[in-house]
Structures are given as structure tokens and as C-alpha cells.
Scaffold this active site. Structure first.
Site: not given
Ligand code: ADP
Length: 213
Positions: A15, A90, A124, A157, A168
Site C-alpha cells: 500500500k 481496519r 524489508r 521492523r 498480522r
Molecule cells: P502493516 O500494514 O504492514 O501492518 P502498519 O504500519 O500499517 O503496518 O501498522 C503497524 C501496526 O500498527 C499494526 O500491526 C497495528 O498494531 C497498528 N495499527 C496500524 N493501523 C491501525 C488501525 N487502523 N487500527 C488499529 N491498529 C492499527
């Protein structure tokens, strides 16, 4: 209210890559909202939000809706520029909060297989400034281990280790995927693009076409 474009897809679906590529080539101004980056920044600053979020993030779990909705919805409503949202909503609870706030987004769903996600997480490397690189030939840094943009050391990460990535993916399937149907039931436009490694050029064009339509 400004338009909101939501990027949806598994963790590692690419994304952020599609989004950054598009931003480099457009003259339009967008406000980019990445909840993941926002939370990582809060952790670095050791704020209350950061401390709470860390407990969930490191286990591959989502941060609870009440915390996330509180930091997102108001900013979305007040933004003067169209919003590109990477990773929000999400959950059905977050999607419902958007609908309740009168926000009618467009969704771009990036599709990839689980094996691709697992491999991408292994490859990554990230920088604290937000840049992302790969250890393979897709986007290596010019100098190994160093960010092209700011010169800081790159790192992995913590949630990219294989066990957490599996978690995840489970969370994606049980909590995030259902929002696609939920949104369609609320008459939200959902576009799906195939975003595997060999689809890169087509996906890039499809993404731009949707954004410019
Ligand atoms: P990815 O899309 O690779 O999982 P992100 O950087 O978007 O990575 O998210 C990393 C972490 O941040 C997620 O695993 C979650 O714990 C938290 N997070 C991100 N966006 C949300 C969201 N909209 N709601 C709840 N937790 C979130």
C-alpha cells in the site's frame, strides 16, 4: 468535507509503495494518513499513546478502536486536502465510525498472496524517517544499511519477524477483510488491484487511473 481514499490490503500488500509512487508523479496535494507511522512516532516520543500502542503492535494485534478512532476521525473531517489513508479503517468498528461521521470514502484494495507478504517482510528494511527499502533488488538503498534520504542507519521492523507476520495475517483475515463487504453494503466504491511482485507496472497504472478518475 474532502474526499477520502482508503488503501486496504494485507500487511505488506504494498500500500505504502503504491501510494508513494503515485505522490511522486502527481501535482495534486494530499494529506497522507498512516496510522502505523503515527503510532511508531508516538512510541519514539514515548507518549501515553505510544506506550499503550506498543503492547498491541509488538504482538501483531490491532490497537483498540476507541484509541484509533479518537486520533483519526476529527483530523479527517477537518482536513483541507483530500486524504490518502494507509491502513485506516481496519475493523468494522473503525469503518462504522467513518460512516457515522458522514465520510464516504473510495477504497483501493491491494491484493497479494500470503507467501508474498511473508517474503516481503523478510526483505524489508525501514528508516526512522519513514523511508522503506528492500534487501533484494526491488528497492535497495544506494549504500548498504544507510537511508538514501537522511543518512540514518536502516533497521528491521520488530513486527516483521515471521511469527508476528503470521499473526498480522490472521488479524487481517478476521478483522480487516470483512470491512470490504461492509463498505460495499454502505454503497462505498471498492476497487481491487492485484499487487504481486510481477504485477508492479500494471498495478501502478491501475492505481493512478483510479486516483485520477
Ligand atoms: P502493516 O500494514 O504492514 O501492518 P502498519 O504500519 O500499517 O503496518 O501498522 C503497524 C501496526 O500498527 C499494526 O500491526 C497495528 O498494531 C497498528 N495499527 C496500524 N493501523 C491501525 C488501525 N487502523 N487500527 C488499529 N491498529 C492499527
Amino acid at each position: 468535507m474532502q474526499s477520502v481514499i482508503v488503501l486496504c490490503g494485507k500487511p505488506g500488500a504494498g500500500k505504502g509503495t503504491r501510494l508513494n509512487e503515485f505522490l511522486k508523479e502527481t501535482d495534486k496535494k494530499y494529506k497522507v494518513l498512516s496510522v502505523g507511522n503515527l503510532l511508531r512516532e508516538a512510541r519514539k516520543q514515548n507518549t501515553e499513546l505510544g506506550k499503550k500502542a506498543a503492547k498491541f503492535m509488538d504482538k501483531g494485534l490491532l490497537v483498540p478502536d476507541n484509541i484509533i478512532n479518537a486520533i483519526v476521525i476529527d483530523g479527517m473531517k477537518k482536513s483541507k486536502e483530500p486524504i490518502l489513508s494507509d491502513g485506516y479503517p481496519r475493523t468494522i468498528g473503525q469503518a462504522q465510525a467513518m460512516i457515522d461521521a458522514g465520510i464516504n470514502p473510495i477504497i483501493i484494495d491491494c491484493e497479494v498472496d500470503d507467501e508474498v507478504v511473508i517474503q516481503r517482510a523478510k526483505n524489508r528494511l525501514v528508516c526512522d524517517c519513514g523511508e522503506t527499502y528492500t534487501t533484494d533488488s526491488f528497492k535497495p538503498p544506494i549504500i548498504e544499511g544507510i537511508c538514501d534520504k537522511c543518512g540514518k542507519h536502516l533497521h528491521r521492523r520488530p513486527d516483521d519477524n515471521p511469527e508476528v507476520v503470521k499473526q498480522r495475517l490472521d488479524v487481517y483475515r478476521s478483522q480487516t477483510e470483512p470491512i470490504l463487504e461492509f463498505m460495499q453494503e454502505h454503497n462505498v466504491e471498492v476497487h481491487t488491484i492485484s499487487n504481486g511482485d510481477s504485477d508492479s507496472e500494471t498495478a501502478k497504472k491501475q492505481f493512478a487511473d483510479i486516483m485520477n478518475s
